[in-house]
Enzyme design. Structure first.
Site, mmCIF file in Angstrom:
data_model
loop_
_atom_site.group_PDB
_atom_site.id
_atom_site.type_symbol
_atom_site.label_atom_id
_atom_site.label_comp_id
_atom_site.label_asym_id
_atom_site.label_seq_id
_atom_site.Cartn_x
_atom_site.Cartn_y
_atom_site.Cartn_z
ATOM 1 N N GLY A 32 -12.183 6.593 -8.326
ATOM 2 C CA GLY A 32 -13.571 6.956 -8.584
ATOM 3 C C GLY A 32 -13.672 8.296 -9.293
ATOM 4 N N ALA A 156 -4.742 5.958 -11.143
ATOM 5 C CA ALA A 156 -5.620 7.097 -11.406
ATOM 6 C C ALA A 156 -4.881 8.312 -11.962
ATOM 7 C CB ALA A 156 -6.364 7.472 -10.124
ATOM 8 N N LYS A 207 -3.682 -9.044 -6.469
ATOM 9 C CA LYS A 207 -2.429 -8.369 -6.862
ATOM 10 C C LYS A 207 -1.964 -7.387 -5.800
ATOM 11 C CE LYS A 207 -4.506 -4.356 -7.892
ATOM 12 N NZ LYS A 207 -4.129 -2.967 -7.596
ATOM 13 N N SER A 270 1.465 3.197 -6.544
ATOM 14 C CA SER A 270 0.575 2.220 -5.923
ATOM 15 C C SER A 270 0.614 2.337 -4.399
ATOM 16 C CB SER A 270 0.993 0.805 -6.338
ATOM 17 O OG SER A 270 0.504 -0.154 -5.425
ATOM 18 N N ASN A 272 -0.324 0.138 -2.213
ATOM 19 C CA ASN A 272 0.167 -1.095 -1.605
ATOM 20 C C ASN A 272 1.688 -1.204 -1.721
ATOM 21 O OD1 ASN A 272 -2.445 -2.565 -0.852
ATOM 22 N ND2 ASN A 272 -2.810 -1.953 -2.966
#
Length: 357
Positions: A32, A156, A207, A270, A272
């Protein structure tokens, strides 16, 4: 070898308050914040809403998001606010970058202040228990509001570092697609359009499952052949499931499908992937989540998608395997061997007239 710094080649656009698009990002996480920063650089009048007043004040004072992006300076024109009414009133586009478990609640909070604003989800996830996607929640909580979803291979920190990237804005409204492209598209960040809202959204949510799988596999020192097989079989599994929900399988050949899958499965950045790696290294889910300190949408997504796939009778062996390892304490190596022994299937889904089982 000289490291390219593309951001030095592109200067921010001066904001003209009379004509600038008015953008608000709800949520002060890494992605964000990166999108808000891009909007400022594109000349938009941009605010970011953060729940914590002290954190908002600190961003306005230091121009750094110290919790999520401590190594990057933000544009001085970006304003952080804590008052949600101030954040959403008299704005053109509301970009919602809230974790899926809080998404609906935040939309309920802004509902009294929404008039003609477009609402666009930046969240890649599925609501627990309801199996609602973020576009579903927008339609339920803010009926008649023009909406869209943004998704793609968008780490990001790379965006903040000025590395060339691309994303997809999906909306049934051409005006929403154009407005988001106008707000975010730049020489360093290409914004492509799509009208397959659920397809783009599914790519972004699904994903995350396979990033967990990849992180776990890398912890076992797998080779490049295995990584390639995981990614391609994940893509087949994603598209097979999405088609059952009405998405276009061709969407998964784009940035929001294979692009996002590749980036998330191959980057230690990432969340995850990091969770999967920690699990593969022998840590419990609680330990892994606590050490990460951020939400990893993939864990919730595994639970939700497995349940839905069983209801729809969709073959999703990787998702099932992850569930068994994470929640039923199945030995990871045993599950991996069982996956390799599964029956013959077509290489590329939707090519052969009949799918083998």
């Amino acid at each position: 070898m000289t490291e390219l710094n593309f951001s030095d080649l592109v200067k921010p656009v001066e904001v003209d308050k009379k004509t600038a698009l008015r953008i608000t990002v709800l949520g002060g996480g890494s992605f964000g914040t990166a999108m808000a920063n891009l909007a400022v650089r594109n000349g938009c009048d941009t605010m970011i809403w953060i729940r914590d007043q002290d954190a908002a004040d600190d961003i306005n004072r230091s121009h750094i998001n110290k919790r999520y992006l401590p190594d990057f300076n933000l544009e001085t024109g970006l304003r952080a606010v804590c008052d949600i009414e101030e954040a959403v009133c008299d704005r053109d586009i509301i970009l919602v970058a809230i974790p899926s478990h809080s998404f609906r609640n935040v939309l309920k909070q802004i509902s009294p202040f929404i008039t003609s604003q477009a609402v666009v989800s930046l969240t890649k996830g599925i609501e627990a228990d309801t199996f609602s996607f973020m576009s579903d929640i927008i339609r339920e909580e803010l009926p008649e509001v023009p909406y869209g979803v943004l998704s793609g291979p968008n780490l990001a920190k790379e965006i903040m570092a000025g590395m060339p990237s691309g994303t997809v804005i999906a909306s049934h409204s051409e005006l929403v697609r154009y407005a988001v492209q106008h707000a975010l598209h730049s020489a360093l960040f290409r914004v492509f359009g799509s009208d397959d809202v659920h397809g783009v959204e599914l790519g972004g949510a699904l994903k995350n499952i396979y990033a967990v799988a990849m992180g776990m596999a890398v912890a076992y020192n797998i080779g490049e052949n295995t990584k390639s097989m995981i990614i391609t079989r994940a893509l087949a599994e994603m598209s097979r499931f999405a088609v059952e929900l009405g998405a276009n399988p061709l969407t998964f050949l784009g940035l929001s499908g294979v692009g996002d899958l590749f980036a998330t499965c191959n980057s230690p950045l990432s969340r995850n992937y990091q969770i999967g790696y920690a699990l593969g290294s022998g840590k419990t889910l609680e330990q892994a989540t606590k050490e990460l300190g951020q939400t990893a949408e993939g864990i919730n997504t595994i639970v939700q998608v497995r349940k839905r796939a069983q209801e729809l009778d969709v073959y999703m062996p990787i998702t099932n395997a992850l569930y068994e390892v994470i929640f039923e304490n199945a030995p990871a190596l045993n599950i991996a061997l069982a996956l390799m022994k599964n029956g013959h299937r077509s290489d590329v889904e939707f090519v052969l007239p009949h799918h083998e089982v």
